[in-house]
Design a protein around this motif. Sequence first.
Motif, PDB file in Angstrom:
ATOM      1  N   LEU A 115     -48.564 -49.512  25.833  1.00  0.00           N
ATOM      2  CA  LEU A 115     -49.127 -49.766  27.157  1.00  0.00           C
ATOM      3  C   LEU A 115     -48.128 -50.512  28.038  1.00  0.00           C
ATOM      4  CD1 LEU A 115     -51.544 -49.913  29.176  1.00  0.00           C
ATOM      5  CD2 LEU A 115     -52.144 -52.071  28.067  1.00  0.00           C
ATOM      6  N   LEU A 116     -47.555 -51.573  27.507  1.00  0.00           N
ATOM      7  CA  LEU A 116     -46.685 -52.428  28.312  1.00  0.00           C
ATOM      8  C   LEU A 116     -45.413 -51.735  28.772  1.00  0.00           C
ATOM      9  CD1 LEU A 116     -47.077 -55.813  26.416  1.00  0.00           C
ATOM     10  CD2 LEU A 116     -48.271 -55.020  28.475  1.00  0.00           C
ATOM     11  N   LYS A 117     -44.957 -50.740  28.043  1.00  0.00           N
ATOM     12  CA  LYS A 117     -43.711 -50.065  28.437  1.00  0.00           C
ATOM     13  C   LYS A 117     -43.847 -49.346  29.781  1.00  0.00           C
ATOM     14  CE  LYS A 117     -44.040 -45.489  26.456  1.00  0.00           C
ATOM     15  NZ  LYS A 117     -43.465 -44.494  25.595  1.00  0.00           N
ATOM     16  N   HIS A 118     -45.066 -49.138  30.246  1.00  0.00           N
ATOM     17  CA  HIS A 118     -45.287 -48.483  31.535  1.00  0.00           C
ATOM     18  C   HIS A 118     -45.187 -49.462  32.710  1.00  0.00           C
ATOM     19  CE1 HIS A 118     -46.372 -44.544  29.944  1.00  0.00           C
ATOM     20  NE2 HIS A 118     -46.934 -45.213  28.957  1.00  0.00           N
ATOM     21  N   PHE A 119     -45.180 -50.737  32.435  1.00  0.00           N
ATOM     22  CA  PHE A 119     -45.084 -51.752  33.486  1.00  0.00           C
ATOM     23  C   PHE A 119     -43.652 -52.274  33.550  1.00  0.00           C
ATOM     24  CE2 PHE A 119     -49.493 -51.497  32.263  1.00  0.00           C
ATOM     25  CZ  PHE A 119     -50.162 -51.511  33.480  1.00  0.00           C
ATOM     26  N   THR A 120     -42.731 -51.402  33.903  1.00  0.00           N
ATOM     27  CA  THR A 120     -41.298 -51.703  33.824  1.00  0.00           C
ATOM     28  C   THR A 120     -40.825 -52.735  34.837  1.00  0.00           C
ATOM     29  OG1 THR A 120     -40.855 -49.786  35.222  1.00  0.00           O
ATOM     30  CG2 THR A 120     -40.706 -49.459  32.839  1.00  0.00           C
ATOM     31  N   GLY A 121     -41.543 -52.933  35.922  1.00  0.00           N
ATOM     32  CA  GLY A 121     -41.135 -53.918  36.922  1.00  0.00           C
ATOM     33  C   GLY A 121     -41.745 -55.284  36.707  1.00  0.00           C
ATOM     34  N   ALA A 122     -42.635 -55.419  35.752  1.00  0.00           N
ATOM     35  CA  ALA A 122     -43.342 -56.692  35.529  1.00  0.00           C
ATOM     36  C   ALA A 122     -42.519 -57.642  34.668  1.00  0.00           C
ATOM     37  CB  ALA A 122     -44.689 -56.430  34.866  1.00  0.00           C
ATOM     38  N   CYS A 123     -42.791 -58.890  34.843  1.00  0.00           N
ATOM     39  CA  CYS A 123     -42.206 -59.955  34.023  1.00  0.00           C
ATOM     40  C   CYS A 123     -43.245 -60.278  32.952  1.00  0.00           C
ATOM     41  CB  CYS A 123     -41.932 -61.158  34.911  1.00  0.00           C
ATOM     42  SG  CYS A 123     -41.339 -62.592  34.037  1.00  0.00           S
ATOM     43  N   ILE A 124     -43.057 -59.718  31.761  1.00  0.00           N
ATOM     44  CA  ILE A 124     -44.095 -59.758  30.726  1.00  0.00           C
ATOM     45  C   ILE A 124     -43.801 -60.829  29.683  1.00  0.00           C
ATOM     46  CG2 ILE A 124     -45.254 -58.445  28.907  1.00  0.00           C
ATOM     47  CD1 ILE A 124     -44.563 -55.904  30.553  1.00  0.00           C
ATOM     48  N   GLN A 125     -44.788 -61.662  29.452  1.00  0.00           N
ATOM     49  CA  GLN A 125     -44.743 -62.644  28.377  1.00  0.00           C
ATOM     50  C   GLN A 125     -45.894 -62.307  27.440  1.00  0.00           C
ATOM     51  OE1 GLN A 125     -44.796 -66.633  29.835  1.00  0.00           O
ATOM     52  NE2 GLN A 125     -44.474 -67.526  27.821  1.00  0.00           N
ATOM     53  N   TRP A 126     -45.558 -61.877  26.219  1.00  0.00           N
ATOM     54  CA  TRP A 126     -46.553 -61.337  25.296  1.00  0.00           C
ATOM     55  C   TRP A 126     -46.652 -62.202  24.055  1.00  0.00           C
ATOM     56  CZ3 TRP A 126     -45.543 -56.059  22.431  1.00  0.00           C
ATOM     57  CH2 TRP A 126     -46.622 -55.766  21.591  1.00  0.00           C
ATOM     58  N   TYR A 127     -47.874 -62.594  23.712  1.00  0.00           N
ATOM     59  CA  TYR A 127     -48.142 -63.357  22.496  1.00  0.00           C
ATOM     60  C   TYR A 127     -49.008 -62.517  21.560  1.00  0.00           C
ATOM     61  CZ  TYR A 127     -46.433 -67.409  25.006  1.00  0.00           C
ATOM     62  OH  TYR A 127     -45.647 -68.277  25.701  1.00  0.00           O
ATOM     63  N   HIS A 128     -48.499 -62.240  20.381  1.00  0.00           N
ATOM     64  CA  HIS A 128     -49.261 -61.553  19.334  1.00  0.00           C
ATOM     65  C   HIS A 128     -49.636 -62.637  18.329  1.00  0.00           C
ATOM     66  CE1 HIS A 128     -50.736 -58.126  17.179  1.00  0.00           C
ATOM     67  NE2 HIS A 128     -50.069 -58.484  16.094  1.00  0.00           N
ATOM     68  N   ILE A 129     -50.912 -62.992  18.293  1.00  0.00           N
ATOM     69  CA  ILE A 129     -51.356 -64.214  17.638  1.00  0.00           C
ATOM     70  C   ILE A 129     -52.135 -63.940  16.357  1.00  0.00           C
ATOM     71  CG2 ILE A 129     -52.798 -66.268  17.955  1.00  0.00           C
ATOM     72  CD1 ILE A 129     -52.281 -65.917  20.996  1.00  0.00           C
ATOM     73  N   LYS A 130     -51.806 -64.712  15.333  1.00  0.00           N
ATOM     74  CA  LYS A 130     -52.596 -64.735  14.107  1.00  0.00           C
ATOM     75  C   LYS A 130     -53.641 -65.834  14.289  1.00  0.00           C
ATOM     76  CE  LYS A 130     -48.615 -63.682  11.233  1.00  0.00           C
ATOM     77  NZ  LYS A 130     -47.669 -64.218  10.251  1.00  0.00           N
ATOM     78  N   PRO A 131     -54.908 -65.548  14.003  1.00  0.00           N
ATOM     79  CA  PRO A 131     -55.948 -66.571  14.216  1.00  0.00           C
ATOM     80  C   PRO A 131     -55.634 -67.909  13.547  1.00  0.00           C
ATOM     81  CG  PRO A 131     -56.956 -64.475  13.746  1.00  0.00           C
ATOM     82  CD  PRO A 131     -55.474 -64.294  13.524  1.00  0.00           C
ATOM     83  N   ASN A 132     -55.058 -67.874  12.356  1.00  0.00           N
ATOM     84  CA  ASN A 132     -54.795 -69.140  11.657  1.00  0.00           C
ATOM     85  C   ASN A 132     -53.731 -69.987  12.362  1.00  0.00           C
ATOM     86  OD1 ASN A 132     -52.457 -67.792  10.918  1.00  0.00           O
ATOM     87  ND2 ASN A 132     -52.862 -67.897   8.720  1.00  0.00           N
ATOM     88  N   GLN A 133     -52.944 -69.376  13.260  1.00  0.00           N
ATOM     89  CA  GLN A 133     -51.987 -70.152  14.041  1.00  0.00           C
ATOM     90  C   GLN A 133     -52.693 -71.106  14.998  1.00  0.00           C
ATOM     91  OE1 GLN A 133     -49.961 -66.522  15.368  1.00  0.00           O
ATOM     92  NE2 GLN A 133     -48.047 -67.518  14.784  1.00  0.00           N
ATOM     93  N   LEU A 134     -53.934 -70.792  15.309  1.00  0.00           N
ATOM     94  CA  LEU A 134     -54.732 -71.641  16.194  1.00  0.00           C
ATOM     95  C   LEU A 134     -55.854 -72.336  15.433  1.00  0.00           C
ATOM     96  CD1 LEU A 134     -55.068 -69.171  19.197  1.00  0.00           C
ATOM     97  CD2 LEU A 134     -53.502 -71.093  18.982  1.00  0.00           C
TER      98      LEU A 134
END
Length: 183
Positions: A115-134
């Motif tokens: 999905l994100l590869k289609h937003f080529t002009g955006a400044c993307i900050q992506w967090y892929h989170i494991k629940p136990n990290q929180l």
Amino acid sequence: MGLAAASQFISRVVFVSCALSCTRHRRFREKIWIGTMKKLVKLASWVYGYFPGRKFNVLNDIPKGVMFEWINWCDNENGLFDDFPDYNYRKLQVPMLVFSFTDDWRSQVNGVAALLKHFTGACIQWYHIKPNQLQLKKIGHSGFFKPHCKTKLWTLVAGWADTMKKETMVPYFTQESLDKKTL
């Protein structure tokens, strides 16, 4: 977002559990399950005249046409981008904060990346989170919106939205884990 011409007026974007939902991004077992669910969703939508999500405790009540369009997009090689290949996605030059979760089978990491590869002009900050990290047992597909995530994630989004300035944005794409970056 991205389909409407008014997208040009968006100043920031937050995606939570959003992914390209093409069947090709799924594991074999999920493809079987999703194929079965599509048939049941179509049947329920024809019987009720809309998809009665609340009755089945899945999503909300959704118009039949919307459900059928979603199903069609899932069957496309590139999801909705096959039907709307060059709308405003690439034109969006905004900061984008993205959350995905390891225990969310609906929005898997490869679907989020697709999905994100289609937003080529955006400044993307992506967090892929494991629940136990929180220190959480589960987040899943919609857990972000539940009260137990309020202090863990909502405050991060509010702070990010307040401080992110479009004028200082430089397009980039990162996928970060909470292990690598402290919130």
